[in-house]
Design a protein around this motif. Sequence first.
Motif, mmCIF file in Angstrom:
data_model
loop_
_atom_site.group_PDB
_atom_site.id
_atom_site.type_symbol
_atom_site.label_atom_id
_atom_site.label_comp_id
_atom_site.label_asym_id
_atom_site.label_seq_id
_atom_site.Cartn_x
_atom_site.Cartn_y
_atom_site.Cartn_z
ATOM 1 N N SER A 289 0.621 -1.101 0.027
ATOM 2 C CA SER A 289 -0.078 -0.012 0.018
ATOM 3 C C SER A 289 0.850 1.352 -0.029
ATOM 4 C CB SER A 289 -0.651 -0.014 1.210
ATOM 5 O OG SER A 289 -1.801 -1.059 1.122
ATOM 6 N N ARG A 290 0.328 2.147 -0.482
ATOM 7 C CA ARG A 290 1.005 3.483 -0.640
ATOM 8 C C ARG A 290 1.653 4.013 0.591
ATOM 9 N NH1 ARG A 290 3.481 7.501 -1.949
ATOM 10 N NH2 ARG A 290 2.809 9.550 -2.973
ATOM 11 N N LEU A 291 3.351 4.150 0.312
ATOM 12 C CA LEU A 291 3.963 4.026 1.517
ATOM 13 C C LEU A 291 4.176 5.777 1.830
ATOM 14 C CD1 LEU A 291 6.202 3.022 3.207
ATOM 15 C CD2 LEU A 291 7.748 3.685 1.835
ATOM 16 N N ARG A 292 3.712 6.364 3.294
ATOM 17 C CA ARG A 292 3.884 7.605 3.620
ATOM 18 C C ARG A 292 4.984 7.781 4.416
ATOM 19 N NH1 ARG A 292 1.122 10.341 0.177
ATOM 20 N NH2 ARG A 292 -0.802 9.613 -0.283
ATOM 21 N N ALA A 293 5.470 6.944 5.478
ATOM 22 C CA ALA A 293 6.542 7.253 6.222
ATOM 23 C C ALA A 293 7.548 6.117 6.461
ATOM 24 C CB ALA A 293 6.007 7.817 7.482
ATOM 25 N N VAL A 294 8.665 6.086 6.391
ATOM 26 C CA VAL A 294 9.483 4.913 6.519
ATOM 27 C C VAL A 294 10.959 5.369 7.057
ATOM 28 C CG1 VAL A 294 10.843 5.470 4.200
ATOM 29 C CG2 VAL A 294 10.655 3.142 5.105
ATOM 30 N N THR B 182 14.736 -0.846 4.802
ATOM 31 C CA THR B 182 13.406 0.001 5.409
ATOM 32 C C THR B 182 12.653 -0.602 6.333
ATOM 33 O OG1 THR B 182 12.123 -1.351 3.744
ATOM 34 C CG2 THR B 182 13.229 0.546 2.641
ATOM 35 N N LEU B 183 12.292 0.627 7.100
ATOM 36 C CA LEU B 183 11.215 0.197 8.216
ATOM 37 C C LEU B 183 10.150 1.033 8.137
ATOM 38 C CD1 LEU B 183 9.933 -0.835 11.166
ATOM 39 C CD2 LEU B 183 11.860 0.812 12.065
ATOM 40 N N PRO B 184 9.159 0.521 7.115
ATOM 41 C CA PRO B 184 7.723 1.065 6.982
ATOM 42 C C PRO B 184 7.146 1.454 8.019
ATOM 43 C CG PRO B 184 8.133 -0.510 5.268
ATOM 44 C CD PRO B 184 8.996 -0.914 6.513
ATOM 45 N N LEU B 185 6.475 2.722 8.265
ATOM 46 C CA LEU B 185 5.906 3.069 9.531
ATOM 47 C C LEU B 185 4.468 3.317 9.104
ATOM 48 C CD1 LEU B 185 8.581 5.875 10.777
ATOM 49 C CD2 LEU B 185 8.078 3.361 11.690
ATOM 50 N N ILE B 186 4.235 3.919 7.885
ATOM 51 C CA ILE B 186 2.793 4.465 7.513
ATOM 52 C C ILE B 186 2.595 4.007 6.084
ATOM 53 C CG2 ILE B 186 1.092 6.159 7.347
ATOM 54 C CD1 ILE B 186 2.605 7.636 9.313
ATOM 55 N N ARG B 187 1.647 2.998 5.889
ATOM 56 C CA ARG B 187 1.136 2.652 4.496
ATOM 57 C C ARG B 187 -0.224 2.812 4.491
ATOM 58 N NH1 ARG B 187 4.398 -0.063 0.865
ATOM 59 N NH2 ARG B 187 6.401 -1.128 1.693
#
Length: 303
Positions: free
Chosen positions: A11-16, A297-302
């Motif tokens: 899903s669309r990545l917003r913060a990583v 990477t460590l995705p925080l918000i998708r």
Amino acid sequence: MLRLSVNDEISRLRAVVLGTAKSPGPIPKPEEAYDPKSLEHILAGTYPKEEDMIREMEAFSKVLKKYDVAVFRPEVLEDCNQIFSRDIAFVIEDKLIISNILPDREKEVDAILHVLDKIEEDHILHPPEKVHVEGGDVMPWNDYIFVGTYTGADYADHITARTNVHAVEYLREQFPKKKVLSFELRKSKNAKENALHLDCCFQPLGKGKAIIHKNGFLVEKEYQWLVDFFGKENVFEITADEMYHMFSNVFSITPEVVVSEKSFTRLNSWLRVQGFTVEEIPYAEISKQEGLLRCSTLPLIRE
């Protein structure tokens, strides 16, 4: 504050959190290598140089920012390899789980405290000591959590065995609504056969597609379950050599946009035929440490 949200890999990545290659320290001694691929390059005198790895990570950062992703970086610790932020923590739903990783890497968590401070305390989980888990082995996929593990009696003898059976049980307790499925991975001192993490031999993509390497899995029916789940016609099968070069460790910014290593010509051509936008970057030096784009990477918000 950061409102954590990760339910899948695409899903669309917003913060990583993107790792850093600054000040990784001297070339490790052979006995200090964490994995067989790093060892191979230490012995061959081809271990990656700091300036080359910094250049590769900056190329990655630039692509992420092009898609309006908020990119956090760890504080730089002197003489510490901080490239692979996926190892130290991972997010499922609105919870960030701090990994119990190799003891001499624990200071890497302190280097992202400026990010953790933006997350409500009750959304950060610290698993008990018996739970060994690294983010490269954990993949949230809608109703499922796919977990790479190793349960052999010789678990303790493998520095490449990173996620144990207690981690699978812990994730089931924390996320009772999810179906947690574990997959036994092949651990080997031979870099061409070793699946360090699940994302070293498998990766779900947008459009119902996936990348997989059969020999990374110890149990054929577990591999077959994934092939059937995605559908054989949707699966890109990679060779042992392609697994070694980390073909499955690409990274999705959206369901349609995949960041990939520029030399992965067979994979990148297939992705484009399937209708993906492929953002190609150089990442071959970093891959010498048995990790690539997803690992960094460590995705925080998708969304």
